[in-house]
Scaffold this motif. Sequence first.
Motif, PDB file in Angstrom:
ATOM      1  N   HIS A 114       0.836  -1.199   0.000  1.00 21.74           N
ATOM      2  CA  HIS A 114       0.000   0.000   0.000  1.00 21.74           C
ATOM      3  C   HIS A 114       0.872   1.251   0.000  1.00 21.74           C
ATOM      4  O   HIS A 114       1.933   1.271   0.612  1.00 21.74           O
ATOM      5  CB  HIS A 114      -0.878   0.049   1.259  1.00 21.74           C
ATOM      6  N   GLU A 115       0.399   2.270  -0.672  1.00 23.29           N
ATOM      7  CA  GLU A 115       0.993   3.597  -0.562  1.00 23.29           C
ATOM      8  C   GLU A 115       0.203   4.314   0.529  1.00 23.29           C
ATOM      9  O   GLU A 115      -1.019   4.429   0.451  1.00 23.29           O
ATOM     10  CB  GLU A 115       0.877   4.341  -1.883  1.00 23.29           C
ATOM     11  N   VAL A 116       0.905   4.777   1.571  1.00 27.81           N
ATOM     12  CA  VAL A 116       0.253   5.392   2.725  1.00 27.81           C
ATOM     13  C   VAL A 116       0.731   6.831   2.858  1.00 27.81           C
ATOM     14  O   VAL A 116       1.925   7.109   2.751  1.00 27.81           O
ATOM     15  CB  VAL A 116       0.561   4.603   4.019  1.00 27.81           C
ATOM     16  N   SER A 117      -0.225   7.758   3.091  1.00 24.96           N
ATOM     17  CA  SER A 117       0.129   9.165   3.274  1.00 24.96           C
ATOM     18  C   SER A 117      -0.827   9.807   4.272  1.00 24.96           C
ATOM     19  O   SER A 117      -1.865   9.246   4.610  1.00 24.96           O
ATOM     20  CB  SER A 117       0.060   9.910   1.936  1.00 24.96           C
ATOM     21  N   VAL A 118      -0.460  10.986   4.746  1.00 27.10           N
ATOM     22  CA  VAL A 118      -1.326  11.787   5.602  1.00 27.10           C
ATOM     23  C   VAL A 118      -1.711  13.030   4.806  1.00 27.10           C
ATOM     24  O   VAL A 118      -0.844  13.717   4.265  1.00 27.10           O
ATOM     25  CB  VAL A 118      -0.624  12.183   6.916  1.00 27.10           C
ATOM     26  N   GLN A 119      -3.008  13.297   4.720  1.00 23.51           N
ATOM     27  CA  GLN A 119      -3.500  14.444   3.964  1.00 23.51           C
ATOM     28  C   GLN A 119      -4.424  15.278   4.836  1.00 23.51           C
ATOM     29  O   GLN A 119      -5.166  14.740   5.657  1.00 23.51           O
ATOM     30  CB  GLN A 119      -4.258  13.977   2.725  1.00 23.51           C
ATOM     31  N   ILE A 120      -4.370  16.588   4.658  1.00 15.38           N
ATOM     32  CA  ILE A 120      -5.275  17.499   5.358  1.00 15.38           C
ATOM     33  C   ILE A 120      -6.500  17.702   4.471  1.00 15.38           C
ATOM     34  O   ILE A 120      -6.381  18.133   3.333  1.00 15.38           O
ATOM     35  CB  ILE A 120      -4.600  18.863   5.638  1.00 15.38           C
ATOM     36  N   MET A 121      -7.671  17.341   5.002  1.00 16.68           N
ATOM     37  CA  MET A 121      -8.915  17.442   4.231  1.00 16.68           C
ATOM     38  C   MET A 121      -9.887  18.382   4.912  1.00 16.68           C
ATOM     39  O   MET A 121      -9.991  18.406   6.138  1.00 16.68           O
ATOM     40  CB  MET A 121      -9.557  16.065   4.084  1.00 16.68           C
ATOM     41  N   THR A 122     -10.617  19.132   4.112  1.00 13.91           N
ATOM     42  CA  THR A 122     -11.665  20.020   4.611  1.00 13.91           C
ATOM     43  C   THR A 122     -12.950  19.213   4.732  1.00 13.91           C
ATOM     44  O   THR A 122     -13.374  18.577   3.773  1.00 13.91           O
ATOM     45  CB  THR A 122     -11.868  21.205   3.664  1.00 13.91           C
ATOM     46  N   GLU A 123     -13.569  19.257   5.904  1.00 15.70           N
ATOM     47  CA  GLU A 123     -14.757  18.445   6.149  1.00 15.70           C
ATOM     48  C   GLU A 123     -16.055  19.169   5.818  1.00 15.70           C
ATOM     49  O   GLU A 123     -17.026  18.547   5.445  1.00 15.70           O
ATOM     50  CB  GLU A 123     -14.779  17.975   7.600  1.00 15.70           C
ATOM     51  N   ALA A 124     -16.104  20.473   5.960  1.00 15.68           N
ATOM     52  CA  ALA A 124     -17.339  21.230   5.725  1.00 15.68           C
ATOM     53  C   ALA A 124     -17.066  22.315   4.686  1.00 15.68           C
ATOM     54  O   ALA A 124     -16.984  23.491   4.995  1.00 15.68           O
ATOM     55  CB  ALA A 124     -17.836  21.840   7.023  1.00 15.68           C
ATOM     56  N   GLU A 125     -16.957  21.910   3.424  1.00 17.81           N
ATOM     57  CA  GLU A 125     -16.595  22.850   2.365  1.00 17.81           C
ATOM     58  C   GLU A 125     -17.648  23.911   2.099  1.00 17.81           C
ATOM     59  O   GLU A 125     -17.326  24.999   1.658  1.00 17.81           O
ATOM     60  CB  GLU A 125     -16.290  22.077   1.081  1.00 17.81           C
ATOM     61  N   ASP A 126     -18.916  23.615   2.353  1.00 16.57           N
ATOM     62  CA  ASP A 126     -19.994  24.562   2.064  1.00 16.57           C
ATOM     63  C   ASP A 126     -20.208  25.581   3.174  1.00 16.57           C
ATOM     64  O   ASP A 126     -20.991  26.504   3.028  1.00 16.57           O
ATOM     65  CB  ASP A 126     -21.303  23.808   1.824  1.00 16.57           C
ATOM     66  N   SER A 127     -19.514  25.440   4.276  1.00 15.40           N
ATOM     67  CA  SER A 127     -19.690  26.304   5.430  1.00 15.40           C
ATOM     68  C   SER A 127     -18.884  27.592   5.282  1.00 15.40           C
ATOM     69  O   SER A 127     -17.882  27.640   4.581  1.00 15.40           O
ATOM     70  CB  SER A 127     -19.238  25.563   6.691  1.00 15.40           C
ATOM     71  N   ASP A 128     -19.329  28.643   5.997  1.00 15.11           N
ATOM     72  CA  ASP A 128     -18.567  29.893   6.031  1.00 15.11           C
ATOM     73  C   ASP A 128     -17.261  29.711   6.785  1.00 15.11           C
ATOM     74  O   ASP A 128     -16.326  30.489   6.613  1.00 15.11           O
ATOM     75  CB  ASP A 128     -19.385  31.001   6.718  1.00 15.11           C
ATOM     76  N   ASN A 129     -17.190  28.703   7.637  1.00 13.09           N
ATOM     77  CA  ASN A 129     -15.998  28.436   8.441  1.00 13.09           C
ATOM     78  C   ASN A 129     -15.210  27.232   7.926  1.00 13.09           C
ATOM     79  O   ASN A 129     -14.571  26.528   8.698  1.00 13.09           O
ATOM     80  CB  ASN A 129     -16.394  28.198   9.901  1.00 13.09           C
ATOM     81  N   ALA A 130     -15.221  26.992   6.627  1.00 11.92           N
ATOM     82  CA  ALA A 130     -14.574  25.814   6.054  1.00 11.92           C
ATOM     83  C   ALA A 130     -13.084  25.775   6.359  1.00 11.92           C
ATOM     84  O   ALA A 130     -12.521  24.704   6.554  1.00 11.92           O
ATOM     85  CB  ALA A 130     -14.793  25.780   4.547  1.00 11.92           C
ATOM     86  N   HIS A 131     -12.449  26.933   6.444  1.00 15.46           N
ATOM     87  CA  HIS A 131     -11.009  26.941   6.705  1.00 15.46           C
ATOM     88  C   HIS A 131     -10.673  26.493   8.126  1.00 15.46           C
ATOM     89  O   HIS A 131      -9.532  26.217   8.439  1.00 15.46           O
ATOM     90  CB  HIS A 131     -10.400  28.309   6.402  1.00 15.46           C
ATOM     91  N   TYR A 132     -11.689  26.397   8.992  1.00 10.10           N
ATOM     92  CA  TYR A 132     -11.475  25.891  10.347  1.00 10.10           C
ATOM     93  C   TYR A 132     -11.776  24.390  10.476  1.00 10.10           C
ATOM     94  O   TYR A 132     -11.547  23.803  11.523  1.00 10.10           O
ATOM     95  CB  TYR A 132     -12.351  26.636  11.355  1.00 10.10           C
ATOM     96  N   SER A 133     -12.300  23.784   9.433  1.00 12.15           N
ATOM     97  CA  SER A 133     -12.722  22.391   9.538  1.00 12.15           C
ATOM     98  C   SER A 133     -11.760  21.421   8.844  1.00 12.15           C
ATOM     99  O   SER A 133     -12.158  20.366   8.392  1.00 12.15           O
ATOM    100  CB  SER A 133     -14.121  22.224   8.943  1.00 12.15           C
TER     101      SER A 133
END
Length: 66
Positions: free
Chosen positions: A24-43
């Motif tokens: 397996h190729e394994v990595s750690v990625q930062i994902m946005t969970e609430a893209e439609d929210s006004d506070n998406a950059h905090y999620s």
Amino acid sequence: MATTDNSLNGMTEPCDACGTDTLHEVSVQIMTEAEDSDNAHYSREPYRVRECQRCGERTSQRMNNA
């Protein structure tokens, strides 16, 4: 449990789709969970992403369970 196979230079883990331990190729990625929210950059949360090099099955798991 994941193991390191130095000859293949990767991680050998069980694959649900293949039914065996595969490379397996394994990595750690930062994902946005609430893209439609006004506070998406905090999620943004870290996810462990792995992709089977045999069948291409890709899975992700959230690393912070807050």
